[in-house]
Design a protein around this motif. Structure first.
Motif, short mmCIF file in Angstrom:
data_model
loop_
_atom_site.label_atom_id
_atom_site.label_comp_id
_atom_site.label_asym_id
_atom_site.label_seq_id
_atom_site.Cartn_x
_atom_site.Cartn_y
_atom_site.Cartn_z
N ALA A 143 29.43 19.37 9.96
CA ALA A 143 30.66 19.52 9.26
C ALA A 143 31.27 18.31 8.48
CB ALA A 143 31.64 20.29 9.99
N ILE A 144 31.20 17.18 9.35
CA ILE A 144 31.73 15.84 8.79
C ILE A 144 30.78 15.43 7.90
CG2 ILE A 144 31.65 13.25 9.76
CD1 ILE A 144 32.50 14.20 12.59
N ILE A 145 29.28 15.43 7.97
CA ILE A 145 28.45 15.01 6.97
C ILE A 145 28.66 16.06 5.61
CG2 ILE A 145 26.04 14.73 6.15
CD1 ILE A 145 25.44 14.22 9.21
N LEU A 146 28.74 17.22 5.81
CA LEU A 146 28.95 18.18 4.59
C LEU A 146 30.06 17.92 3.83
CD1 LEU A 146 27.49 21.55 5.96
CD2 LEU A 146 26.29 19.97 4.42
N ASP A 147 31.41 17.47 4.68
CA ASP A 147 32.49 17.10 3.84
C ASP A 147 32.37 15.92 3.27
OD1 ASP A 147 34.04 19.19 5.02
OD2 ASP A 147 35.44 18.01 5.98
N ALA A 148 31.64 15.03 3.73
CA ALA A 148 31.47 13.48 3.20
C ALA A 148 30.53 13.89 1.69
CB ALA A 148 30.86 12.62 3.98
N MET A 149 29.70 14.91 2.02
CA MET A 149 28.82 15.13 0.73
C MET A 149 29.70 16.14 -0.36
SD MET A 149 25.42 16.48 2.65
CE MET A 149 24.41 17.07 1.13
N GLY A 150 30.86 16.67 0.30
CA GLY A 150 31.55 17.47 -0.75
C GLY A 150 30.94 18.70 -0.87
N LEU A 151 30.04 19.31 0.08
CA LEU A 151 29.41 20.54 -0.16
C LEU A 151 30.08 21.68 0.76
CD1 LEU A 151 25.58 19.61 -0.02
CD2 LEU A 151 26.87 20.50 -1.90
N GLU A 152 30.20 22.73 0.25
CA GLU A 152 30.67 23.97 1.02
C GLU A 152 29.60 25.19 1.50
OE1 GLU A 152 33.93 25.74 -0.69
OE2 GLU A 152 35.34 24.06 -0.56
N ASP A 153 28.55 25.01 0.21
CA ASP A 153 27.25 25.93 0.15
C ASP A 153 26.14 25.08 0.20
OD1 ASP A 153 26.09 28.21 0.62
OD2 ASP A 153 26.24 29.04 -1.55
N PRO A 154 25.70 24.34 1.16
CA PRO A 154 24.51 23.47 1.09
C PRO A 154 22.90 24.42 1.09
CG PRO A 154 25.15 23.60 3.37
CD PRO A 154 26.14 24.37 2.68
N THR A 155 22.18 23.99 0.55
CA THR A 155 20.78 24.69 0.35
C THR A 155 20.19 24.46 1.58
OG1 THR A 155 19.68 22.80 -0.60
CG2 THR A 155 20.69 24.00 -2.12
N LEU A 159 20.27 21.05 4.17
CA LEU A 159 20.63 21.31 5.52
C LEU A 159 19.70 20.45 6.54
CD1 LEU A 159 22.20 24.95 6.07
CD2 LEU A 159 23.34 22.92 6.20
N SER A 160 18.53 20.69 5.90
CA SER A 160 17.38 20.02 6.55
C SER A 160 17.74 18.59 6.65
CB SER A 160 16.10 20.32 5.85
OG SER A 160 14.87 19.89 6.68
N ALA A 161 17.94 18.24 5.41
CA ALA A 161 18.19 16.63 5.44
C ALA A 161 19.53 16.11 6.32
CB ALA A 161 18.71 16.31 3.88
N VAL A 162 20.52 16.91 6.33
CA VAL A 162 21.56 16.76 7.32
C VAL A 162 21.05 16.49 8.52
CG1 VAL A 162 23.75 17.78 8.23
CG2 VAL A 162 23.45 17.60 5.86
N ARG A 163 20.09 17.68 9.12
CA ARG A 163 19.89 17.52 10.48
C ARG A 163 18.99 16.05 10.67
NH1 ARG A 163 18.72 22.94 9.57
NH2 ARG A 163 16.49 22.52 8.94
N VAL A 164 18.23 15.64 9.91
CA VAL A 164 17.40 14.66 9.94
C VAL A 164 18.52 13.40 9.94
CG1 VAL A 164 15.90 12.83 8.95
CG2 VAL A 164 15.35 15.40 8.66
N VAL A 193 18.32 6.47 5.43
CA VAL A 193 18.13 8.06 5.93
C VAL A 193 18.97 8.81 4.74
CG1 VAL A 193 19.77 8.19 7.65
CG2 VAL A 193 17.82 9.71 7.44
N CYS A 194 20.11 8.31 4.52
CA CYS A 194 21.27 9.02 3.77
C CYS A 194 20.61 9.11 2.23
CB CYS A 194 22.49 8.41 3.60
SG CYS A 194 23.46 8.69 5.31
N ARG A 195 19.56 8.50 1.92
CA ARG A 195 19.20 8.56 0.64
C ARG A 195 18.25 10.08 0.39
NH1 ARG A 195 16.39 2.65 0.88
NH2 ARG A 195 18.39 1.47 0.41
N LEU A 196 18.06 10.74 1.63
CA LEU A 196 17.34 12.00 1.66
C LEU A 196 18.60 12.95 0.72
CD1 LEU A 196 16.20 12.61 5.20
CD2 LEU A 196 14.68 12.38 2.97
N ILE A 197 19.89 12.51 0.80
CA ILE A 197 20.73 13.72 0.27
C ILE A 197 20.29 13.75 -1.35
CG2 ILE A 197 23.10 13.71 -0.49
CD1 ILE A 197 23.85 12.67 2.41
#
Length: 209
Positions: A143-155, A159-164, A193-197
């Motif tokens: 949730a912290i990472i998705l908030d920083a990304m500004g995403l509510e409905d990730p693909t 989500l795989s990138a977030v897990r990594v 690793v954040c470049r995966l985003i």
């Protein structure tokens, strides 16, 4: 069965206001003890005494100190999430915002190295009985990472990138706590690793097509 591990009692109902206040005292006492002496300083009897609860009551909330310390990490992340929402990262790209967010989280843990070590060790020692608490920590981090990304409905790819990214952040914590990585190296790894985003951004595919 050891004195620090007893069978978990499933929670049947949401906690009452009084029970929630008791739980918060327990988590605060745990953080205080861990902050002073790390993992080994957290003993169930000492936690119960510091929190002003009976030992049996403590075990009803947390069956072992691993459960207790993982719950403490979730509580720390929840507090951090609230702080980040009040003062979100200001970078332009999602990758930069996530890197900034994770480094802020890292610096918060850096201020309490004994507590950080205790919580990370608990995550490492956690077995299947602690899965619900570990999953809660993972969801909070996501949730912290998705908030920083500004995403509510990730693909699924995002989500795989977030897990990594989560795995890398956790690994960076372990290597730093063990003295095998500097803060500068942690930052490099996190930013890398954040470049995966960017690579999993659906808009990037459309722009390059």
């Amino acid at each position: 069965m050891s004195a620090d591990a007893r069978p978990a009692v499933p929670a049947a109902l949401p906690l009452t206001e009084r029970q929630e206040a008791r739980r918060r005292r327990i988590l605060h006492a745990t953080a205080q003890l861990a902050g002073r002496g790390g993992f080994d300083a957290v003993q169930m009897r000492e936690v119960a005494e510091a929190a002003g609860v009976a030992l049996g009551t403590l075990y009803r909330y947390f069956p072992s100190k691993v459960h207790l310390l993982v719950a403490t990490m979730q509580d720390q992340l929840e507090h951090l999430h609230g702080t980040l929402r009040k003062r979100p990262p200001a970078a332009d790209s999602a990758a930069q915002r996530v890197a900034e967010t994770l480094m802020r989280a890292f610096r918060a843990l850096q201020r309490e190295p004994h507590l950080a070590d205790a919580m990370v060790r608990a995550l490492t020692f956690a077995d299947r009985s602690v899965s619900p608490e570990v999953d809660t920590v993972s969801r909070q981090t996501t949730a912290i990472i998705l908030d920083a990304m500004g995403l509510e409905d990730p693909t699924p790819e995002q989500l795989s990138a977030v897990r990594v990214i989560e795995h890398t952040w956790h690994s960076a914590l372990i290597t730093w706590l063990s003295g095998r990585a500097s803060i500068a190296q942690v930052r490099i790894d996190i930013e890398t690793v954040c470049r995966l985003i960017d690579l999993t951004d659906p808009g990037r595919v459309r722009r390059s097509g």
